[in-house]
Design a protein around this motif. Structure first.
Motif, PDB file in Angstrom:
ATOM      1  N   GLY A   1     -22.252  19.119  14.383  1.00  0.00           N
ATOM      2  CA  GLY A   1     -22.470  18.419  13.127  1.00  0.00           C
ATOM      3  C   GLY A   1     -21.740  19.084  11.977  1.00  0.00           C
ATOM      4  O   GLY A   1     -21.139  20.157  12.130  1.00  0.00           O
ATOM      5  N   ILE A   2     -21.803  18.443  10.826  1.00  0.00           N
ATOM      6  CA  ILE A   2     -21.122  18.923   9.621  1.00  0.00           C
ATOM      7  C   ILE A   2     -22.156  19.110   8.508  1.00  0.00           C
ATOM      8  O   ILE A   2     -22.817  18.149   8.094  1.00  0.00           O
ATOM      9  CB  ILE A   2     -20.034  17.944   9.165  1.00  0.00           C
ATOM     10  CG1 ILE A   2     -18.953  17.821  10.243  1.00  0.00           C
ATOM     11  CG2 ILE A   2     -19.412  18.410   7.851  1.00  0.00           C
ATOM     12  CD1 ILE A   2     -17.902  16.782   9.932  1.00  0.00           C
ATOM     13  N   ASP A   3     -22.298  20.330   8.045  1.00  0.00           N
ATOM     14  CA  ASP A   3     -23.125  20.642   6.883  1.00  0.00           C
ATOM     15  C   ASP A   3     -22.234  20.769   5.656  1.00  0.00           C
ATOM     16  O   ASP A   3     -21.067  21.172   5.762  1.00  0.00           O
ATOM     17  CB  ASP A   3     -23.882  21.955   7.080  1.00  0.00           C
ATOM     18  CG  ASP A   3     -25.119  21.797   7.949  1.00  0.00           C
ATOM     19  OD1 ASP A   3     -25.253  20.738   8.599  1.00  0.00           O
ATOM     20  OD2 ASP A   3     -25.934  22.742   7.990  1.00  0.00           O
ATOM     21  N   ALA A   4     -22.777  20.456   4.485  1.00  0.00           N
ATOM     22  CA  ALA A   4     -22.012  20.568   3.252  1.00  0.00           C
ATOM     23  C   ALA A   4     -22.912  21.072   2.130  1.00  0.00           C
ATOM     24  O   ALA A   4     -24.092  20.704   2.050  1.00  0.00           O
ATOM     25  CB  ALA A   4     -21.411  19.216   2.858  1.00  0.00           C
TER      26      ALA A   4
ATOM     27  N   ASP B   1     -26.808  18.263   8.449  1.00  0.00           N
ATOM     28  CA  ASP B   1     -26.557  17.253   9.472  1.00  0.00           C
ATOM     29  C   ASP B   1     -27.624  17.360  10.560  1.00  0.00           C
ATOM     30  O   ASP B   1     -27.830  18.425  11.148  1.00  0.00           O
ATOM     31  CB  ASP B   1     -25.165  17.470  10.072  1.00  0.00           C
ATOM     32  CG  ASP B   1     -24.685  16.286  10.897  1.00  0.00           C
ATOM     33  OD1 ASP B   1     -25.530  15.618  11.533  1.00  0.00           O
ATOM     34  OD2 ASP B   1     -23.465  16.041  10.915  1.00  0.00           O
ATOM     35  N   GLU B   2     -28.277  16.237  10.847  1.00  0.00           N
ATOM     36  CA  GLU B   2     -29.324  16.240  11.874  1.00  0.00           C
ATOM     37  C   GLU B   2     -28.793  16.571  13.268  1.00  0.00           C
ATOM     38  O   GLU B   2     -29.560  16.981  14.149  1.00  0.00           O
ATOM     39  CB  GLU B   2     -30.020  14.875  11.911  1.00  0.00           C
ATOM     40  CG  GLU B   2     -30.869  14.585  10.693  1.00  0.00           C
ATOM     41  CD  GLU B   2     -31.495  13.215  10.755  1.00  0.00           C
ATOM     42  OE1 GLU B   2     -32.744  13.129  10.772  1.00  0.00           O
ATOM     43  OE2 GLU B   2     -30.720  12.231  10.804  1.00  0.00           O
ATOM     44  N   ASP B   3     -27.492  16.393  13.475  1.00  0.00           N
ATOM     45  CA  ASP B   3     -26.893  16.702  14.774  1.00  0.00           C
ATOM     46  C   ASP B   3     -26.345  18.125  14.850  1.00  0.00           C
ATOM     47  O   ASP B   3     -25.850  18.550  15.891  1.00  0.00           O
ATOM     48  CB  ASP B   3     -25.757  15.721  15.079  1.00  0.00           C
ATOM     49  CG  ASP B   3     -26.265  14.299  15.253  1.00  0.00           C
ATOM     50  OD1 ASP B   3     -27.368  14.145  15.808  1.00  0.00           O
ATOM     51  OD2 ASP B   3     -25.571  13.361  14.827  1.00  0.00           O
ATOM     52  N   SER B   4     -26.422  18.856  13.733  1.00  0.00           N
ATOM     53  CA  SER B   4     -25.908  20.219  13.711  1.00  0.00           C
ATOM     54  C   SER B   4     -26.768  21.142  14.570  1.00  0.00           C
ATOM     55  O   SER B   4     -27.986  20.952  14.677  1.00  0.00           O
ATOM     56  CB  SER B   4     -25.884  20.739  12.273  1.00  0.00           C
ATOM     57  OG  SER B   4     -25.544  22.114  12.229  1.00  0.00           O
ATOM     58  N   PRO B   5     -26.177  22.167  15.191  1.00  0.00           N
ATOM     59  CA  PRO B   5     -26.955  23.083  16.025  1.00  0.00           C
ATOM     60  C   PRO B   5     -28.079  23.786  15.285  1.00  0.00           C
ATOM     61  O   PRO B   5     -29.099  24.134  15.887  1.00  0.00           O
ATOM     62  CB  PRO B   5     -25.912  24.099  16.496  1.00  0.00           C
ATOM     63  CG  PRO B   5     -24.621  23.370  16.435  1.00  0.00           C
ATOM     64  CD  PRO B   5     -24.733  22.459  15.264  1.00  0.00           C
ATOM     65  N   THR B   6     -27.912  24.014  13.983  1.00  0.00           N
ATOM     66  CA  THR B   6     -28.929  24.767  13.243  1.00  0.00           C
ATOM     67  C   THR B   6     -29.955  23.873  12.541  1.00  0.00           C
ATOM     68  O   THR B   6     -30.851  24.380  11.868  1.00  0.00           O
ATOM     69  CB  THR B   6     -28.264  25.672  12.185  1.00  0.00           C
ATOM     70  OG1 THR B   6     -27.446  24.875  11.327  1.00  0.00           O
ATOM     71  CG2 THR B   6     -27.414  26.736  12.856  1.00  0.00           C
ATOM     72  N   TYR B   7     -29.823  22.555  12.652  1.00  0.00           N
ATOM     73  CA  TYR B   7     -30.785  21.677  11.993  1.00  0.00           C
ATOM     74  C   TYR B   7     -32.172  21.896  12.599  1.00  0.00           C
ATOM     75  O   TYR B   7     -32.345  21.950  13.806  1.00  0.00           O
ATOM     76  CB  TYR B   7     -30.391  20.211  12.146  1.00  0.00           C
ATOM     77  CG  TYR B   7     -31.279  19.272  11.349  1.00  0.00           C
ATOM     78  CD1 TYR B   7     -31.053  19.074   9.996  1.00  0.00           C
ATOM     79  CD2 TYR B   7     -32.346  18.615  11.948  1.00  0.00           C
ATOM     80  CE1 TYR B   7     -31.856  18.224   9.258  1.00  0.00           C
ATOM     81  CE2 TYR B   7     -33.165  17.771  11.214  1.00  0.00           C
ATOM     82  CZ  TYR B   7     -32.910  17.582   9.868  1.00  0.00           C
ATOM     83  OH  TYR B   7     -33.729  16.753   9.132  1.00  0.00           O
ATOM     84  N   GLY B   8     -33.151  22.026  11.729  1.00  0.00           N
ATOM     85  CA  GLY B   8     -34.516  22.284  12.173  1.00  0.00           C
ATOM     86  C   GLY B   8     -34.922  23.726  12.017  1.00  0.00           C
ATOM     87  O   GLY B   8     -36.124  24.029  11.933  1.00  0.00           O
ATOM     88  N   SER B   9     -33.943  24.634  11.948  1.00  0.00           N
ATOM     89  CA  SER B   9     -34.269  26.041  11.712  1.00  0.00           C
ATOM     90  C   SER B   9     -33.990  26.446  10.272  1.00  0.00           C
ATOM     91  O   SER B   9     -34.789  27.153   9.658  1.00  0.00           O
ATOM     92  CB  SER B   9     -33.491  26.945  12.677  1.00  0.00           C
ATOM     93  OG  SER B   9     -32.093  26.715  12.556  1.00  0.00           O
ATOM     94  N   ASN B  10     -32.862  25.980   9.707  1.00  0.00           N
ATOM     95  CA  ASN B  10     -32.568  26.251   8.295  1.00  0.00           C
ATOM     96  C   ASN B  10     -33.184  25.187   7.390  1.00  0.00           C
ATOM     97  O   ASN B  10     -33.846  25.497   6.402  1.00  0.00           O
ATOM     98  CB  ASN B  10     -31.058  26.295   8.072  1.00  0.00           C
ATOM     99  CG  ASN B  10     -30.412  27.437   8.801  1.00  0.00           C
ATOM    100  OD1 ASN B  10     -30.952  28.532   8.873  1.00  0.00           O
ATOM    101  ND2 ASN B  10     -29.228  27.198   9.356  1.00  0.00           N
ATOM    102  N   PHE B  11     -32.927  23.938   7.706  1.00  0.00           N
ATOM    103  CA  PHE B  11     -33.470  22.812   6.954  1.00  0.00           C
ATOM    104  C   PHE B  11     -34.039  21.788   7.926  1.00  0.00           C
ATOM    105  O   PHE B  11     -33.481  21.554   8.998  1.00  0.00           O
ATOM    106  CB  PHE B  11     -32.388  22.160   6.088  1.00  0.00           C
ATOM    107  CG  PHE B  11     -31.942  22.987   4.917  1.00  0.00           C
ATOM    108  CD1 PHE B  11     -32.745  23.104   3.793  1.00  0.00           C
ATOM    109  CD2 PHE B  11     -30.732  23.662   4.948  1.00  0.00           C
ATOM    110  CE1 PHE B  11     -32.341  23.868   2.713  1.00  0.00           C
ATOM    111  CE2 PHE B  11     -30.319  24.429   3.876  1.00  0.00           C
ATOM    112  CZ  PHE B  11     -31.125  24.542   2.751  1.00  0.00           C
TER     113      PHE B  11
END
Length: 349
Positions: free
Chosen positions: A300-303, A325-335
């Protein structure tokens, strides 16, 4: 008369000794109002803050012949409720979890021992556009190559040679262990190196760290994290970019679905591109990060967009918007929410 002269000499010598050593109290006070992770209100020491509030002590003593003794003790303070302890003022954890080290410095460079920022962190800080803010998209996705600090680390930093500086760090085998959550057995120490070239408008940095492991990690004998990045200040605009290849991802992300006892492997890979534009006391910064786990399950892409206005050399107001980005590997841990924003005030003292 003689006694008076002796007393005056003693006072002068005492004053000279005091002039050769000093202890500085310093800190950061940062609080923001906004909406992060679907939580509205005041935020302190969170991922939507520019920085973590803290209080610390720095000391230096001149030992003569260019040799100095140095120390630093730093603890977090959470402005929302005054809690201290841990890296973010959680109310639990070590008192001086942010920094606790002592060392020597001179013409040869600097040696430090204790809990401190890693060489990999220093390399990232050389080019990262937000100043390694809490909401740095680079830091939240790639975690300074596995973490920003190490316990019981011994580091050596060279003097600067025309803008080039190298820092190496080592944690002994008996002082270092990867979290058992990662499915890793005993480690054989931790090695970290950061290379930085900063001269004029150009900054280039590379980092590499690894730990030898005995068991787990899909039978991989070495757990590695690496990055390279650069920035260039054209005056009207500052541009930056970086590439990261991590076995350990940021913020506890375990690199995809659990597979036996090796739920970290294969880690996270990605890159960043960003720009910062100054307008006098105002500046506008945007950074975009693409991250994927190396087994191809998530990407995913975070901005992040940051606006800052300096009220003085030590105080600024900031506004930030972070799209996760909900598809980003870190989604759910940072935000845990896609859209996060805040307006904050930071004072450095």
């Amino acid at each position: 008369m003689k006694k008076s002269l002796i007393a005056l000499a003693a006072i002068a010598a005492s004053g000279l000794a005091m002039a050769q050593s000093s202890v500085t109290l310093y800190g950061v006070a940062d609080i923001a109002l906004g909406d992060a992770n679907d939580t509205q209100g005041a935020h302190s020491n969170g991922n939507i803050n520019n920085g973590t509030s803290r209080i610390g002590f720095r000391g230096v003593e001149d030992l003569g012949n260019g040799l100095k003794a140095n120390f630093q003790l730093e603890q977090a303070v959470r402005l929302a409720d005054g809690a201290t302890g841990g890296n973010g003022g959680s109310g639990t954890g070590a008192t001086f979890a942010r920094q606790a080290w002592v060392g020597l410095s001179g013409d040869f460079g600097a040696i430090r021992a204790g809990r401190q920022l890693t060489p990999s962190h220093g390399a990232t800080a050389a080019y990262e556009l937000t100043g390694t803010a809490n909401y740095s998209a680079v830091a939240l996705n790639f975690g300074y190559g596995g973490g920003s600090r190490d316990n019981a680390m011994i580091t050596y930093a060279t003097p600067s040679f025309g803008g080039f500086k190298a820092t190496v760090g080592y944690v002994f085998e008996d002082n270092y262990a990867l979290n058992s959550t990662y499915g890793v057995g005993d480690t054989k120490g931790h090695y970290d190196i950061g290379l930085v070239y900063a001269n004029g408008p150009l900054a280039v940095a590379a980092a590499y760290n690894y730990a030898e492991v005995d068991t787990g990690w899909n039978k991989k004998s070495r757990v590695e994290n690496s990055s390279i990045g650069a920035s260039y200040d054209f005056g009207a605009v500052k541009l930056a970019g970086s590439y990261h290849y991590n076995d350990i991802a940021a913020a506890g992300y375990l690199g995809g679905p659990t597979t036996g006892s090796t739920n970290v492997n294969p880690g996270v890979e990605g890159y960043s591109l960003g720009a910062s534009i100054p307008f006098g006391a105002f500046s506008l910064t945007a950074d975009v990060v693409y991250a994927e786990d190396r087994n191809g399950n998530r990407d995913g892409i975070d901005a992040v967009v940051e606006a800052k206005y300096a009220l003085s050399k030590r105080t600024f107001v900031y506004g930030v918007y972070y799209r996760a980005d909900e598809d980003s590997p870190t989604y759910g841990s940072n935000f845990t929410d896609k859209n996060n924003f805040a307006i904050g005030l930071r004072h450095n003292f």
